[in-house]
Design a protein around this motif. Structure first.
Motif, mmCIF file in Angstrom:
data_model
loop_
_atom_site.group_PDB
_atom_site.id
_atom_site.type_symbol
_atom_site.label_atom_id
_atom_site.label_comp_id
_atom_site.label_asym_id
_atom_site.label_seq_id
_atom_site.Cartn_x
_atom_site.Cartn_y
_atom_site.Cartn_z
ATOM 1 N N ASN A 8 0.832 -1.207 0.000
ATOM 2 C CA ASN A 8 0.000 0.000 0.000
ATOM 3 C C ASN A 8 0.866 1.256 0.000
ATOM 4 O OD1 ASN A 8 -2.274 1.552 -0.001
ATOM 5 N ND2 ASN A 8 -2.623 1.405 2.213
ATOM 6 N N GLY A 45 2.158 4.711 -2.074
ATOM 7 C CA GLY A 45 1.758 5.625 -3.147
ATOM 8 C C GLY A 45 2.767 5.619 -4.286
ATOM 9 N N VAL A 99 -1.195 8.704 -11.086
ATOM 10 C CA VAL A 99 -1.137 8.485 -9.642
ATOM 11 C C VAL A 99 -1.684 7.091 -9.367
ATOM 12 C CG1 VAL A 99 -1.955 9.270 -7.390
ATOM 13 C CG2 VAL A 99 -1.543 10.935 -9.212
ATOM 14 N N SER A 124 -1.166 3.227 -6.627
ATOM 15 C CA SER A 124 -0.714 2.611 -5.381
ATOM 16 C C SER A 124 -0.194 1.223 -5.725
ATOM 17 C CB SER A 124 -1.894 2.496 -4.420
ATOM 18 O OG SER A 124 -1.609 1.527 -3.433
ATOM 19 N N GLU A 163 6.501 5.703 -2.777
ATOM 20 C CA GLU A 163 6.590 6.064 -1.351
ATOM 21 C C GLU A 163 7.495 5.066 -0.612
ATOM 22 O OE1 GLU A 163 2.677 5.788 0.261
ATOM 23 O OE2 GLU A 163 3.305 6.417 2.271
#
Ligand code: 0L1
Ligand code: MG
Length: 234
Positions: free
Chosen positions: A154, A156, A168, A170, A224
């Motif tokens: 999970n 980004g 964008v 995940s 991320e």
């Protein structure tokens, strides 16, 4: 009689000329063609990739099944380096997560970019056709390897072109968890006698749809906790 499908695909890639769909009959035959195609290239296999692991990717090309392909040394582009898009027919780029393989398992994870370049006109193909075409694999960029975070399912993901965010997503988009893509890939490739080797790169799949790649742009995947992988298209 026409040339064998692997030769047709090999010549299309070499001549940078899109071809019509081959309409191959079945998946098993298609994986045999893929193996022949990669053998024809005489390039060293350094990993494998999963394709169509997200709904966005499946919807983009109208195929509803996870597929796998082979990565070769010639496809590798250094992180922060340049890629000559003149090598390709109609390249697209997508942000991915890569795993480093050790003892048949995941050792490390990295942010990555994949450049795909279907050898079929307009990226139009059937499931067997795209498998035979080595799942559109063309080039890949791997960012810094890091420890696998426990929440790798999970994180980004952004795709930037010239510093502007164009996609964008995940890592959850990759089969719900990119580790699931690894398990699926090991099982699928195993059916064809292929086992991930120590040091292999495993591209788990894209977290977003792919976008067209043009000369002159700078592309960056940001994942991320993992960091970035970047390339300049020239
Ligand atoms: O890596 C991918 O998900 C691409 C798989 C093949 C389909 C395509 O060319 O978009
Ligand atoms: Mg991909």
């Amino acid at each position: 009689m026409g040339s064998p499908p692997a030769v047709v695909l090999y010549e299309a890639a070499r001549g940078r000329k899109a071809i019509a769909q081959l309409n191959l009959a079945g998946v098993d035959e298609a994986y045999e063609v893929q193996a022949e195609l990669v053998a024809l290239s005489q390039e060293r296999v350094v990993g494998m990739k999963m394709g169509l692991t997200s709904r966005a990717k499946m919807a983009q090309v109208g195929v509803n099944e996870v597929i796998w392909g082979r990565l070769t040394e010639a496809m590798r582009v250094a992180d922060g380096g340049e890629v000559d898009v003149g090598r390709f027919i109609h390249p697209r780029v997508e942000p991915e997560v890569a795993f480093l393989v050790k003892d048949g398992a995941i050792e490390r994870v990295a942010p990555a970019l994949e450049i795909i370049d279907s050898r079929y006109a307009d990226f139009k193909f059937t499931l067997p056709d795209v498998i035979a075409d080595n799942t559109s694999a063309a080039a890949f960029v791997i960012g810094p390897w890091c420890e696998l975070p426990s929440d790798v399912d999970n994180l980004g993901v952004l795709l930037e072109i010239d510093g502007r965010v164009v996609q964008v997503g995940s890592t959850a988009a990759i089969l719900g968890d990119p580790r699931r893509a690894f398990e699926a890939g090991v099982a699928l490739a195993g059916r064809h006698g292929v086992r991930p080797q120590d040091g292999w790169v495993f591209l788990a799949g894209a977290a977003t749809a792919a976008v067209p790649l043009q000369a002159g742009v700078h592309v960056r995947a940001v994942v991320e906790k993992l960091g970035t992988a970047a390339v300049r298209a020239c």
